[in-house]
Design a protein around this motif. Structure first.
Motif, mmCIF file in Angstrom:
data_model
loop_
_atom_site.group_PDB
_atom_site.id
_atom_site.type_symbol
_atom_site.label_atom_id
_atom_site.label_comp_id
_atom_site.label_asym_id
_atom_site.label_seq_id
_atom_site.Cartn_x
_atom_site.Cartn_y
_atom_site.Cartn_z
ATOM 1 N N ASN A 228 -0.999 8.624 40.076
ATOM 2 C CA ASN A 228 -1.583 8.489 41.415
ATOM 3 C C ASN A 228 -1.449 9.789 42.209
ATOM 4 O OD1 ASN A 228 -2.755 5.930 41.703
ATOM 5 N ND2 ASN A 228 -0.776 4.940 42.000
ATOM 6 N N GLN A 229 -0.287 10.429 42.105
ATOM 7 C CA GLN A 229 -0.088 11.668 42.862
ATOM 8 C C GLN A 229 -0.982 12.783 42.337
ATOM 9 O OE1 GLN A 229 1.016 11.913 45.625
ATOM 10 N NE2 GLN A 229 2.490 13.537 46.030
ATOM 11 N N LEU A 234 -5.872 16.139 43.290
ATOM 12 C CA LEU A 234 -7.257 16.456 42.956
ATOM 13 C C LEU A 234 -8.206 16.099 44.101
ATOM 14 C CD1 LEU A 234 -7.214 15.271 39.240
ATOM 15 C CD2 LEU A 234 -7.461 17.632 40.044
ATOM 16 N N PHE A 235 -7.921 14.986 44.780
ATOM 17 C CA PHE A 235 -8.721 14.622 45.955
ATOM 18 C C PHE A 235 -8.606 15.691 47.040
ATOM 19 C CE2 PHE A 235 -9.266 9.700 45.759
ATOM 20 C CZ PHE A 235 -10.210 9.863 44.749
ATOM 21 N N MET A 236 -7.393 16.211 47.247
ATOM 22 C CA MET A 236 -7.211 17.247 48.270
ATOM 23 C C MET A 236 -7.934 18.527 47.884
ATOM 24 S SD MET A 236 -6.125 18.237 51.167
ATOM 25 C CE MET A 236 -4.799 17.215 51.828
ATOM 26 N N GLY A 260 -13.458 17.548 41.440
ATOM 27 C CA GLY A 260 -12.167 17.114 41.962
ATOM 28 C C GLY A 260 -12.179 15.638 42.314
ATOM 29 N N THR A 261 -13.269 15.191 42.951
ATOM 30 C CA THR A 261 -13.390 13.771 43.279
ATOM 31 C C THR A 261 -13.473 12.930 42.020
ATOM 32 O OG1 THR A 261 -14.518 14.249 45.370
ATOM 33 C CG2 THR A 261 -14.810 12.048 44.458
ATOM 34 N N ALA A 265 -10.526 10.401 41.048
ATOM 35 C CA ALA A 265 -10.839 8.976 41.024
ATOM 36 C C ALA A 265 -10.464 8.352 39.692
ATOM 37 C CB ALA A 265 -12.329 8.783 41.299
ATOM 38 N N LEU A 266 -10.705 9.083 38.601
ATOM 39 C CA LEU A 266 -10.320 8.557 37.289
ATOM 40 C C LEU A 266 -8.805 8.404 37.174
ATOM 41 C CD1 LEU A 266 -12.776 10.461 34.903
ATOM 42 C CD2 LEU A 266 -12.880 8.069 35.654
ATOM 43 N N CYS A 267 -8.050 9.269 37.839
ATOM 44 C CA CYS A 267 -6.589 9.124 37.859
ATOM 45 C C CYS A 267 -6.192 7.806 38.529
ATOM 46 C CB CYS A 267 -5.943 10.297 38.596
ATOM 47 S SG CYS A 267 -5.908 11.844 37.663
ATOM 48 N N PHE A 268 -6.850 7.472 39.641
ATOM 49 C CA PHE A 268 -6.525 6.215 40.314
ATOM 50 C C PHE A 268 -6.919 5.015 39.469
ATOM 51 C CE2 PHE A 268 -6.000 8.881 44.041
ATOM 52 C CZ PHE A 268 -4.956 8.254 44.697
#
Length: 280
Positions: A228-229, A234-236, A260-261, A265-268
């Motif tokens: 999640n982190q 990556l979102f930032m 990055g998005t 998003a795939l990480c989440f």
């Protein structure tokens, strides 16, 4: 008679692990994430060589199982929709309104996952003092205010971040904005939301590592927090790359913003899949 020996661990005002000796002897250990996610605490009776887990009652276990599944599935779907929106934006297969619609649908699932995660903390079984080594189930609540609990604060900040993202996603439907308005109404909420996600992830590490740096790749809870982190980072990166330059009326880097998005998003989504396994 003196009080039972007790030892609290954590960071600052937060207690994330509590060890005590019950009146009957032995050792009991409460850990914040273990109790709120799996509804158990560890007890080693006097003279026993092995530690056993004491489960909360059936009401608490059913709550945790149900809420965990809802939150995990919401993050899987929300992450998938965000990744799809980024793919549409990157490969040019749809217009701005279509991308905004996909992102907004993903944001609804993210907000659902954030709020249900908060509900799971609010309604988790509690350790009542340093007594017999058991967890107590309270009445169902839709809200609480407990900023001195790191698990509550982490999930509350996460939920707040999803709500800030919702502002950004709603504003993205607006037409005819100039550069300053785009940065103020869309970019600023995006960056704030990403910052809140990062703060939430940091608090998640504080909880699971008890205030110290730790590397636990074999621990499922640690892997969920770490993935999640990574998604938040990556979102930032994506948000910073999505700043619109007033001089050129173009993004700092469109490819970095989209990729990055997509990867964040795939990480989440991956963390949501892992979370399905972290149940009572």
């Amino acid at each position: 008679m003196g009080q039972p020996e007790q030892r609290a661990e954590g960071a600052g005002p937060f207690t994330t692990r509590f060890t005590w000796h019950p009146p009957g002897g032995g050792t009991a250990v409460w850990e914040s994430r273990l109790a709120r996610r799996r509804g158990v605490l560890a007890v080693r009776p006097r003279g026993a060589a092995a530690t056993r887990h004491i489960r909360a009652d059936d009401v608490a276990i059913a709550r945790l199982h149900r809420l965990n599944a809802i939150a995990a599935i919401a993050f899987v779907i929300g992450g998938g929709l965000f990744a799809a929106g980024a793919a549409v934006a990157q490969f040019g297969s749809g217009g701005a309104t279509e991308c905004a619609s996909v992102y907004f649908a993903g944001g609804l699932f993210f907000s659902t996952g954030g709020y249900v995660s908060l509900l799971q903390v609010i309604n988790a079984p509690r350790r009542e003092g340093a007594g017999e080594g058991r967890l107590v189930t309270g009445r169902w609540r839709w809200w609480s205010y407990e900023p001195m609990r790191v698990d509550w604060l982490s999930t509350f900040v996460l939920f707040a971040g999803t709500l800030v993202f919702a502002v950004d996603l709603l504003d993205s439907f607006l037409q005819g904005l100039n550069v300053q308005q785009v940065n103020r109404l869309i970019w600023v909420p995006d960056v704030i939301g990403c910052a809140l996600f990062l703060i939430s992830g940091h608090l998640g590490f504080v909880e699971i590592c008890h205030g110290r740096p730790c590397l636990r790749p074999h621990d499922l809870g640690w892997r969920i927090v770490a993935v999640n982190q990574l998604g938040s980072v990556l979102f930032m990166v994506s948000a910073l790359a999505a700043y619109t330059r007033p001089a050129t009326d173009s993004l700092v880097n469109t490819d970095i913003a989209n990729w990055g998005t997509l990867t964040g998003a795939l990480c989440f989504s991956l963390a949501g899949l892992l979370q399905l396994g972290e149940h009572p």
